[in-house]
Design an enzyme around this catalytic site. Structure first.
Site, PDB file in Angstrom:
ATOM      1  CG  HIS A  65      -0.397   0.278   2.503  1.00 35.99           C
ATOM      2  ND1 HIS A  65      -0.051  -0.711   3.400  1.00 35.99           N
ATOM      3  CD2 HIS A  65      -0.100   1.445   3.118  1.00 35.99           C
ATOM      4  CE1 HIS A  65       0.420  -0.162   4.492  1.00 35.99           C
ATOM      5  NE2 HIS A  65       0.410   1.145   4.362  1.00 35.99           N
ATOM      6  CG  ASP A 113      -0.041  -4.108   2.708  1.00 40.22           C
ATOM      7  OD1 ASP A 113       0.472  -3.662   1.669  1.00 40.22           O
ATOM      8  OD2 ASP A 113      -0.295  -3.402   3.704  1.00 40.22           O
ATOM      9  CB  SER A 207       3.191   1.818   6.038  1.00 40.83           C
ATOM     10  OG  SER A 207       1.954   2.077   6.630  1.00 40.83           O
TER      11      SER A 207
END
Length: 263
Positions: A65, A113, A207
């Site tokens: 992402h 992901d 992230s």
């Protein structure tokens, strides 16, 4: 930092607003996490940032992402950094020439992901830039295991990016906790991590950074669950290890070794 995309049962961290935050963590000794990568991502007029980690001199792992954007982003990896606001002599800035997002990645629910980034040139392995080993297909962490996550993200909701690398210790939780909070949680490909006291988290990001247990990367920071801001979901690396190895062979037919990081 990262904007939140609210889903029915969970929210996924969106990359274009920043890299995430470490809450309740501490500063790490400079260059003591030489596998850490800082990703500068440019797509359109606004830059964004994410974490990642070096697994081979020519390859960095991160979260899909972070780079899954409408317009193909230009990604630069910064290795050997401690203070990202300074041009440290130890830093190596290397453009990414190829991004391989897992074919079953789903932006809607955060499944699969994971992305592998190919660097334009091999990183120069030094005392400040080293690779980290990743969990093999048959290796798993267990509930109760303590692991760490590092990053340059916010240290509170009101803070901006941290100048220096921060780290927080989090506990691997029983998978049932995340299953109860989200119907999208998949035990096979995800790890449930959190802090019962709700004082430590990476809930808005970091992230793409690694979940490190016993000096090996077992997870990738993916997303947090909206019903419990301190229950977090990490991509389970061991599930994707065969896919990772397949992509690395495509990057280079020749075997490329990289002595793994150790304290």
């Amino acid at each position: 930092m990262l904007l939140l995309l609210l889903l029915t049962n969970a929210f996924v961290l969106l990359p274009w607003a920043g890299a995430g935050r470490i809450i309740g963590g501490t500063k790490v000794k400079a260059h003591s996490r030489p596998y850490m990568a800082f990703l500068e991502i440019k797509s359109g007029s606004k830059p964004s940032w994410c974490g990642g980690f070096l697994i081979r001199p020519d390859a960095v792992l991160s979260a899909a992402h972070c780079v899954d954007m409408r317009w193909r982003p230009r990604v630069t990896v910064i290795l050997g950094a401690h203070n990202i606001r300074r041009q440290e002599k130890s830093q190596q800035r290397i453009p990414v020439v190829k991004r391989v997002i897992h074919p079953q990645y789903s932006r809607k629910d955060g499944k699969n992901d994971i992305v592998l980034l190919k660097l334009k040139k091999k990183a120069n392995i030094t005392g400040n830039v080293q690779c980290i080993s990743i969990a093999k297909e048959n290796e798993r962490v267990s509930a109760g295991d303590l692991c760490t996550v590092s990053g340059w993200g916010q240290t509170s909701k009101k803070e901006v990016l941290s100048d220096v690398l921060m780290e927080v210790e989090l506990e691997v939780k029983n998978e049932e906790i995340c299953e109860q909070l989200s119907s999208n949680f998949q035990c096979q490909s995800m790890i449930c991590v959190g802090d019962e006291d709700s004082k430590k988290a990476t809930s808005h990001g970091d992230s793409g950074g690694p979940l490190v247990c016993n000096k090996k990367a077992y997870g990738i920071v993916s997303h947090a669950l909206k019903k419990n801001h301190f229950a977090e979901v990490f991509t389970r690396i061991s599930h994707f290890e065969p896919w990772i190895q397949k992509q690395l062979k495509r990057f280079s037919r020749k075997a490329i070794s990289c002595f793994p990081f150790s304290d």
